[in-house]
Write an enzyme that holds these catalytic residues in place. Structure first.
Site, PDB file in Angstrom:
ATOM      1  N   CYS A 276     -44.244 -51.436-106.919  1.00 54.06           N
ATOM      2  CA  CYS A 276     -44.767 -49.855-106.990  1.00 54.06           C
ATOM      3  C   CYS A 276     -44.619 -49.146-105.645  1.00 54.06           C
ATOM      4  O   CYS A 276     -44.857 -49.560-104.665  1.00 54.06           O
ATOM      5  CB  CYS A 276     -46.256 -50.137-107.414  1.00 54.06           C
ATOM      6  SG  CYS A 276     -47.090 -48.500-107.400  1.00 54.06           S
TER       7      CYS A 276
ATOM      8  N   CYS B 286     -47.303 -44.853-103.930  1.00 56.57           N
ATOM      9  CA  CYS B 286     -48.148 -44.611-102.971  1.00 56.57           C
ATOM     10  C   CYS B 286     -47.539 -44.935-101.711  1.00 56.57           C
ATOM     11  O   CYS B 286     -47.803 -45.747-100.806  1.00 56.57           O
ATOM     12  CB  CYS B 286     -49.591 -45.224-102.986  1.00 56.57           C
ATOM     13  SG  CYS B 286     -49.669 -46.909-103.417  1.00 56.57           S
TER      14      CYS B 286
ATOM     15  N   CYS C 131     -54.917 -52.207-108.138  1.00 53.93           N
ATOM     16  CA  CYS C 131     -54.605 -51.137-107.314  1.00 53.93           C
ATOM     17  C   CYS C 131     -55.539 -50.541-106.575  1.00 53.93           C
ATOM     18  O   CYS C 131     -56.692 -50.304-106.955  1.00 53.93           O
ATOM     19  CB  CYS C 131     -54.132 -49.873-108.417  1.00 53.93           C
ATOM     20  SG  CYS C 131     -53.276 -48.444-107.633  1.00 53.93           S
TER      21      CYS C 131
ATOM     22  N   GLN D  28     -59.421 -33.347-112.541  1.00 51.98           N
ATOM     23  CA  GLN D  28     -58.858 -33.870-111.316  1.00 51.98           C
ATOM     24  C   GLN D  28     -59.226 -35.313-111.089  1.00 51.98           C
ATOM     25  O   GLN D  28     -60.473 -35.768-111.160  1.00 51.98           O
ATOM     26  CB  GLN D  28     -59.487 -33.179-109.900  1.00 51.98           C
ATOM     27  CG  GLN D  28     -59.425 -31.405-110.163  1.00 51.98           C
ATOM     28  CD  GLN D  28     -57.852 -31.113-109.841  1.00 51.98           C
ATOM     29  OE1 GLN D  28     -56.838 -31.924-109.486  1.00 51.98           O
ATOM     30  NE2 GLN D  28     -57.481 -29.940-109.869  1.00 51.98           N
TER      31      GLN D  28
ATOM     32  N   ASN E 298     -54.549 -20.793-110.319  1.00 54.16           N
ATOM     33  CA  ASN E 298     -54.632 -22.227-109.803  1.00 54.16           C
ATOM     34  C   ASN E 298     -53.603 -22.707-110.790  1.00 54.16           C
ATOM     35  O   ASN E 298     -53.793 -23.181-112.173  1.00 54.16           O
ATOM     36  CB  ASN E 298     -55.875 -22.820-110.219  1.00 54.16           C
ATOM     37  CG  ASN E 298     -55.939 -24.418-110.039  1.00 54.16           C
ATOM     38  OD1 ASN E 298     -55.206 -24.620-109.401  1.00 54.16           O
ATOM     39  ND2 ASN E 298     -57.052 -25.001-110.345  1.00 54.16           N
TER      40      ASN E 298
ATOM     41  N   CYS F  65     -50.910 -27.004-105.893  1.00 52.62           N
ATOM     42  CA  CYS F  65     -50.726 -28.302-105.388  1.00 52.62           C
ATOM     43  C   CYS F  65     -49.283 -28.419-104.685  1.00 52.62           C
ATOM     44  O   CYS F  65     -48.783 -29.666-104.503  1.00 52.62           O
ATOM     45  CB  CYS F  65     -50.882 -29.133-106.407  1.00 52.62           C
ATOM     46  SG  CYS F  65     -49.922 -28.921-108.104  1.00 52.62           S
TER      47      CYS F  65
END
Length: 501
Positions: free
Chosen positions: A99, A102, A180, A304, A402, A429
């Site tokens: 993976c 991250c 995870c 979120q 936003n 973001c």
């Protein structure tokens, strides 16, 4: 991946880079990493070709395997770290080698925050209009690990050996991501139990190549506040018995499960959720809380993924709004009403505008849940609906933007600036589209006072930002940016008559 001393492998490095000056898939190559791209790949250069390497940090020298070689860009996966970064942690917090969701998880957390701050500074300073704007230090996430309250996962393999995880980059192969470290612990528990239930119940797993089977995806949501959970089984067709028994099996082993639903998605694309929901449980939604606001979360609600950081952002927006109870607020791209409801208690009225009908329905439901009566929500094009409000005589004192990652359409920015609010607060973001849009707003008369980054996505290169802008076209706005529209009108009239404020 192995870590070795750089000098002991210098001879091997020279052999790698001089044996063949053309990159080929499967080749082992050694390069020095010069930076990170927006997706967290280590960046390097080989004979003028850009190389993106998973698992590598800036300043490191790594041996990597070429996984794909395009005309201008090659991709690779780190095999051996010859010279580690001083910011690399001694031991990995994740054991899921397949993976790459991250990519910063091997970097210590403060270094991640510093890296994100430099990224934001780089994007903002690109524009002369923003070079003097203060960019504050990144506010860390309350939980750098186990912060994700939702997961959309692919179900693959067979019922005898099910795999639940995510697609590998540039592939349709599924990487199993049990335990995870980014997921809330309850999500990991549920994933383990679902695997057991698939095997025990012989639930047919969907095979996209043959079209056989029916269980395609697993969506899990957790209420951070209550510790309760929702499970959505996404299937290729309606099948009551297998999914009903699977849901009951999970409820027996995970008593925190309140909501179970079968969602039918027969499409061949990569969209996870279809339009048909069949609830197995009596409850159809989770209730979560951020601060003093409650939210009803349905299977398709957007919420979120990091509740702790979301609360920080909403509270910052409320602080910078400087509301007195007399203002009219327009919340563009309002989603399920999070920011609108956070501001409602300190505003005269709040109007939320959102393109997605289902999100507006959620926002209206959340307003009723919180007994808020000064909020209204509309679905449609942001610029058109804002223009309609202005033509109807509404004068917003504050506009909150936003937008999604792509930022705002120029028409939205022009309409927002033309409506003349004393303040604009922009939540973004994407540092790149934020910088672009703040520069456009500067040209439309709005000066950015400050930017506050918040780490919504630890262990990844992504970061949220909140920017405060004031109307620089008016001396009145600079002196009293929190005034209501009617107060500004009265003050302007007095100034024209020569009366002192």
């Amino acid at each position: 991946m192995a870590i070795k001393n750089r000098h002991s492998d210098s001879k091997k490095k020279n052999q790698d880079n001089t044996a063949n000056r053309i990159l080929r898939t499967g080749q082992l190559v050694t390069l020095e990493i010069t930076g990170l791209d927006d997706e967290g790949f280590g960046t390097a250069s080989f004979e003028g070709k850009k190389v993106l390497i998973a698992g590598a940090l800036p300043g490191e020298t790594v041996s990597f395997k070429v996984t794909h070689c395009g005309a201008r860009t090659a991709f690779g996966e780190t095999v051996t770290i010859l010279s580690p970064s001083p910011y690399r942690m001694a031991s990995s917090q994740c054991t899921i080698a397949a993976c790459s969701n991250c990519p910063l998880i091997s970097m210590n957390y403060q270094a991640q925050l510093d890296l994100k701050h430099r990224c934001i500074e780089r994007e903002i300073r690109t524009f002369p209009s923003l070079r003097a704007v203060p960019v504050h230090d990144v506010i860390p996430s309350p939980r750098p690990l186990n912060y994700r309250n939702s997961a959309k996962l692919v179900v693959a393999g067979t019922f005898r050996s099910p795999i639940i995880g995510i697609y590998r980059r540039n592939s349709h192969d599924v990487a199993d991501i049990a335990s995870c470290p980014l997921h809330h612990p309850l999500i990991n528990r549920i994933v383990d139990v679902v695997k057991e239930g698939i095997t025990k119940g012989k639930v047919p797993v969907y095979n996209p190549r043959t079209g056989t089977g029916f269980l395609r995806y697993l969506v899990v949501r957790v209420s951070e506040h209550s510790g309760r959970a929702m499970v959505v089984f996404v299937t290729a067709r309606r099948s009551y018995n297998e999914i009903h028994h699977l849901a009951k099996y999970i409820q027996r082993l995970v008593p925190e499960l309140d909501v179970a639903v079968q969602n039918v998605n027969a499409s061949e694309g990569n969209v996870v959720l279809g339009q048909q929901d069949h609830f197995i449980t009596r409850d159809h939604a989770l209730i979560d809380e951020l601060g003093d606001v409650r939210f009803s979360i349905s299977p398709r609600s957007f919420f979120q993924v990091n509740s702790g950081s979301a609360r920080i952002i909403y509270e910052k927006v409320r602080e910078w709004s400087a509301l007195t109870g007399q203002e009219m607020v327009v919340d563009l791209y309002c989603g399920i009403g999070g920011i609108s409801l956070f501001l409602a208690g300190q505003a005269r009225e709040v109007h939320g505008i959102e393109y997605v009908d289902a999100a507006v329905a959620d926002a209206e439901r959340n307003a009723r849940l919180n007994r808020v009566h000064n909020c209204s929500f509309e679905a449609g094009d942001a610029a058109e609906l804002l223009r309609d409000h202005i033509e109807d005589g509404a004068e917003p004192d504050l506009i909150v933007l936003n937008p999604p990652r792509k930022g705002c359409d120029r028409k939205v920015l022009e309409t927002a600036a033309a409506s003349g609010p004393g303040r604009i607060i922009y939540v973004s973001c994407s540092p790149a589209t934020l910088a672009r849009d703040l520069d456009i707003l500067a040209g439309l008369g709005y000066r950015t006072l400050e930017i506050q980054p918040v780490d919504m996505f630890p262990q990844t290169p992504h970061v949220e930002n909140v920017a405060l802008l004031v109307d620089a076209r008016s001396e009145i706005n600079n002196q009293a940016p929190s005034m209501t529209g009617s107060s500004r009108k009265q003050l302007q009239q007095r100034k024209k008559k020569g009366v002192s404020a």
